[in-house]
Design a protein around this motif. Structure first.
Motif, PDB file in Angstrom:
ATOM      1  N   LEU A 199       0.831  -1.209   0.000  1.00  0.00           N
ATOM      2  CA  LEU A 199       0.000   0.000   0.000  1.00  0.00           C
ATOM      3  C   LEU A 199       0.864   1.257   0.000  1.00  0.00           C
ATOM      4  CD1 LEU A 199      -2.898  -0.903   2.454  1.00  0.00           C
ATOM      5  CD2 LEU A 199      -3.070  -0.501   0.005  1.00  0.00           C
ATOM      6  N   LEU A 200       1.973   1.220   0.728  1.00  0.00           N
ATOM      7  CA  LEU A 200       2.877   2.369   0.729  1.00  0.00           C
ATOM      8  C   LEU A 200       3.478   2.603  -0.657  1.00  0.00           C
ATOM      9  CD1 LEU A 200       4.752   2.001   4.136  1.00  0.00           C
ATOM     10  CD2 LEU A 200       3.002   3.656   3.513  1.00  0.00           C
ATOM     11  N   VAL A 201       3.847   1.521  -1.328  1.00  0.00           N
ATOM     12  CA  VAL A 201       4.374   1.636  -2.691  1.00  0.00           C
ATOM     13  C   VAL A 201       3.304   2.204  -3.616  1.00  0.00           C
ATOM     14  CG1 VAL A 201       5.187   0.303  -4.674  1.00  0.00           C
ATOM     15  CG2 VAL A 201       6.100  -0.179  -2.398  1.00  0.00           C
ATOM     16  N   ASP A 202       2.081   1.666  -3.512  1.00  0.00           N
ATOM     17  CA  ASP A 202       0.971   2.166  -4.329  1.00  0.00           C
ATOM     18  C   ASP A 202       0.693   3.635  -4.041  1.00  0.00           C
ATOM     19  OD1 ASP A 202       0.795  -0.401  -5.303  1.00  0.00           O
ATOM     20  OD2 ASP A 202      -1.029  -0.927  -4.173  1.00  0.00           O
ATOM     21  N   LEU A 203       0.808   4.011  -2.781  1.00  0.00           N
ATOM     22  CA  LEU A 203       0.592   5.402  -2.385  1.00  0.00           C
ATOM     23  C   LEU A 203       1.610   6.315  -3.054  1.00  0.00           C
ATOM     24  CD1 LEU A 203      -0.760   7.518  -0.455  1.00  0.00           C
ATOM     25  CD2 LEU A 203       1.081   6.960   1.129  1.00  0.00           C
ATOM     26  N   LYS A 204       2.867   5.901  -3.058  1.00  0.00           N
ATOM     27  CA  LYS A 204       3.913   6.717  -3.693  1.00  0.00           C
ATOM     28  C   LYS A 204       3.652   6.858  -5.193  1.00  0.00           C
ATOM     29  CE  LYS A 204       6.575   7.672  -0.236  1.00  0.00           C
ATOM     30  NZ  LYS A 204       6.701   9.036   0.246  1.00  0.00           N
ATOM     31  N   GLU A 205       3.237   5.762  -5.834  1.00  0.00           N
ATOM     32  CA  GLU A 205       2.928   5.816  -7.263  1.00  0.00           C
ATOM     33  C   GLU A 205       1.749   6.755  -7.518  1.00  0.00           C
ATOM     34  OE1 GLU A 205       2.255   1.803  -8.529  1.00  0.00           O
ATOM     35  OE2 GLU A 205       4.337   1.211  -8.198  1.00  0.00           O
ATOM     36  N   ALA A 206       0.720   6.640  -6.703  1.00  0.00           N
ATOM     37  CA  ALA A 206      -0.452   7.499  -6.859  1.00  0.00           C
ATOM     38  C   ALA A 206      -0.080   8.959  -6.616  1.00  0.00           C
ATOM     39  CB  ALA A 206      -1.554   7.067  -5.898  1.00  0.00           C
ATOM     40  N   GLU A 207       0.820   9.191  -5.682  1.00  0.00           N
ATOM     41  CA  GLU A 207       1.262  10.556  -5.412  1.00  0.00           C
ATOM     42  C   GLU A 207       1.982  11.133  -6.627  1.00  0.00           C
ATOM     43  OE1 GLU A 207       3.794  12.960  -2.009  1.00  0.00           O
ATOM     44  OE2 GLU A 207       4.326  10.885  -2.453  1.00  0.00           O
ATOM     45  N   GLN A 208       2.854  10.334  -7.238  1.00  0.00           N
ATOM     46  CA  GLN A 208       3.567  10.797  -8.426  1.00  0.00           C
ATOM     47  C   GLN A 208       2.605  11.087  -9.574  1.00  0.00           C
ATOM     48  OE1 GLN A 208       6.739  11.687  -8.529  1.00  0.00           O
ATOM     49  NE2 GLN A 208       6.829  11.147  -6.378  1.00  0.00           N
ATOM     50  N   GLN A 209       1.637  10.202  -9.773  1.00  0.00           N
ATOM     51  CA  GLN A 209       0.644  10.417 -10.822  1.00  0.00           C
ATOM     52  C   GLN A 209      -0.170  11.672 -10.529  1.00  0.00           C
ATOM     53  OE1 GLN A 209      -1.583   6.779 -10.922  1.00  0.00           O
ATOM     54  NE2 GLN A 209      -0.104   5.731 -12.219  1.00  0.00           N
ATOM     55  N   SER A 210      -0.503  11.862  -9.280  1.00  0.00           N
ATOM     56  CA  SER A 210      -1.273  13.037  -8.884  1.00  0.00           C
ATOM     57  C   SER A 210      -0.484  14.318  -9.146  1.00  0.00           C
ATOM     58  CB  SER A 210      -1.650  12.935  -7.412  1.00  0.00           C
ATOM     59  OG  SER A 210      -2.301  14.092  -6.988  1.00  0.00           O
ATOM     60  N   LEU A 211       0.803  14.295  -8.839  1.00  0.00           N
ATOM     61  CA  LEU A 211       1.634  15.472  -9.086  1.00  0.00           C
ATOM     62  C   LEU A 211       1.737  15.779 -10.570  1.00  0.00           C
ATOM     63  CD1 LEU A 211       4.470  14.916  -6.466  1.00  0.00           C
ATOM     64  CD2 LEU A 211       2.661  16.635  -6.395  1.00  0.00           C
ATOM     65  N   LYS A 212       1.888  14.732 -11.388  1.00  0.00           N
ATOM     66  CA  LYS A 212       1.948  14.932 -12.843  1.00  0.00           C
ATOM     67  C   LYS A 212       0.633  15.501 -13.355  1.00  0.00           C
ATOM     68  CE  LYS A 212       5.323  11.316 -13.807  1.00  0.00           C
ATOM     69  NZ  LYS A 212       5.553   9.986 -14.368  1.00  0.00           N
ATOM     70  N   GLU A 213      -0.484  14.942 -12.874  1.00  0.00           N
ATOM     71  CA  GLU A 213      -1.802  15.420 -13.303  1.00  0.00           C
ATOM     72  C   GLU A 213      -2.019  16.853 -12.838  1.00  0.00           C
ATOM     73  OE1 GLU A 213      -5.611  15.171 -15.112  1.00  0.00           O
ATOM     74  OE2 GLU A 213      -3.723  14.089 -15.381  1.00  0.00           O
ATOM     75  N   SER A 214      -1.543  17.182 -11.660  1.00  0.00           N
ATOM     76  CA  SER A 214      -1.664  18.537 -11.132  1.00  0.00           C
ATOM     77  C   SER A 214      -0.881  19.525 -12.010  1.00  0.00           C
ATOM     78  CB  SER A 214      -1.165  18.587  -9.702  1.00  0.00           C
ATOM     79  OG  SER A 214      -1.255  19.878  -9.181  1.00  0.00           O
ATOM     80  N   GLU A 215       0.322  19.130 -12.417  1.00  0.00           N
ATOM     81  CA  GLU A 215       1.116  19.992 -13.308  1.00  0.00           C
ATOM     82  C   GLU A 215       0.406  20.193 -14.636  1.00  0.00           C
ATOM     83  OE1 GLU A 215       5.048  18.398 -13.782  1.00  0.00           O
ATOM     84  OE2 GLU A 215       5.426  18.412 -11.618  1.00  0.00           O
ATOM     85  N   ARG A 216      -0.161  19.107 -15.174  1.00  0.00           N
ATOM     86  CA  ARG A 216      -0.864  19.203 -16.449  1.00  0.00           C
ATOM     87  C   ARG A 216      -2.075  20.135 -16.324  1.00  0.00           C
ATOM     88  NH1 ARG A 216      -5.146  17.647 -19.017  1.00  0.00           N
ATOM     89  NH2 ARG A 216      -6.019  16.440 -17.308  1.00  0.00           N
ATOM     90  N   LEU A 217      -2.808  19.989 -15.234  1.00  0.00           N
ATOM     91  CA  LEU A 217      -3.989  20.826 -15.032  1.00  0.00           C
ATOM     92  C   LEU A 217      -3.607  22.289 -14.803  1.00  0.00           C
ATOM     93  CD1 LEU A 217      -6.186  18.482 -12.832  1.00  0.00           C
ATOM     94  CD2 LEU A 217      -6.557  19.105 -15.221  1.00  0.00           C
TER      95      LEU A 217
END
Length: 168
Positions: free
Chosen positions: A106-124
């Motif tokens: 879950l911690l690994v998944d959380l880090k991946e989701a955080e990275q995806q969220s940051l990328k999506e935030s930059e795109r938005l």
């Protein structure tokens, strides 16, 4: 203090030191989330306080001589023997090894989701900046300038004109 109660208190103490409450509080955006977070923190602190006091104390030793004087030695000896024969089982943690790999995943998944969220935030953020820029220029912009930024629309309109399709 010894045995499982000490271990529980030690684990609870270490857990309370590793929780970054202030860091988590900074991530909350709504008042409702802050309220729920405060409730969680209060409950966590209450449980830790209870673990620290209730389970950290050794029971007071029984004064068998006091009871021998008042009740009689035969009955007290029987109770003392029964009391000393009680074996409290030692706590064996069987759930932590079972759930530790799941938690680590879950911690690994959380880090991946955080990275995806940051990328999506930059795109938005970029998209918002583009829309705001377009909003400022829209009243003075020519069709050619708009089509330079959106070549796919120019191609679509050119195809419609070429195919004699006017939308009705």
């Amino acid at each position: 203090m010894s045995g499982p109660s000490k271990k529980v208190v030690d684990v609870a103490f270490k857990a309370s030191k590793t929780v970054d409450w202030d860091g988590m509080a900074k991530l909350l955006v709504s008042d409702e989330a802050r309220k729920e977070f405060a409730t969680l923190r209060r409950a966590f602190n209450e449980v830790n306080a209870q673990l620290g006091t209730k389970f950290s104390q050794e029971p007071e030793p029984i004064d068998w001589e006091y009871y021998r004087k008042g009740i009689g030695s035969r009955l007290v000896d029987m109770y003392k023997q029964a009391y000393e024969s009680i074996e409290i089982p030692k706590f064996e943690d069987k759930t932590t090894p079972e759930y530790k790999p799941k938690f680590d995943q879950l911690l690994v998944d959380l880090k991946e989701a955080e990275q995806q969220s940051l990328k999506e935030s930059e795109r938005l953020d970029k998209e918002i900046a583009d829309v705001q820029e377009l909003k400022k220029k829209i009243s003075t912009m020519t069709a050619e300038e708009y089509f330079e930024k959106h070549p796919e629309l120019k191609k679509k309109f050119d195809d419609e004109i070429r195919n004699d399709y006017w939308g009705y």
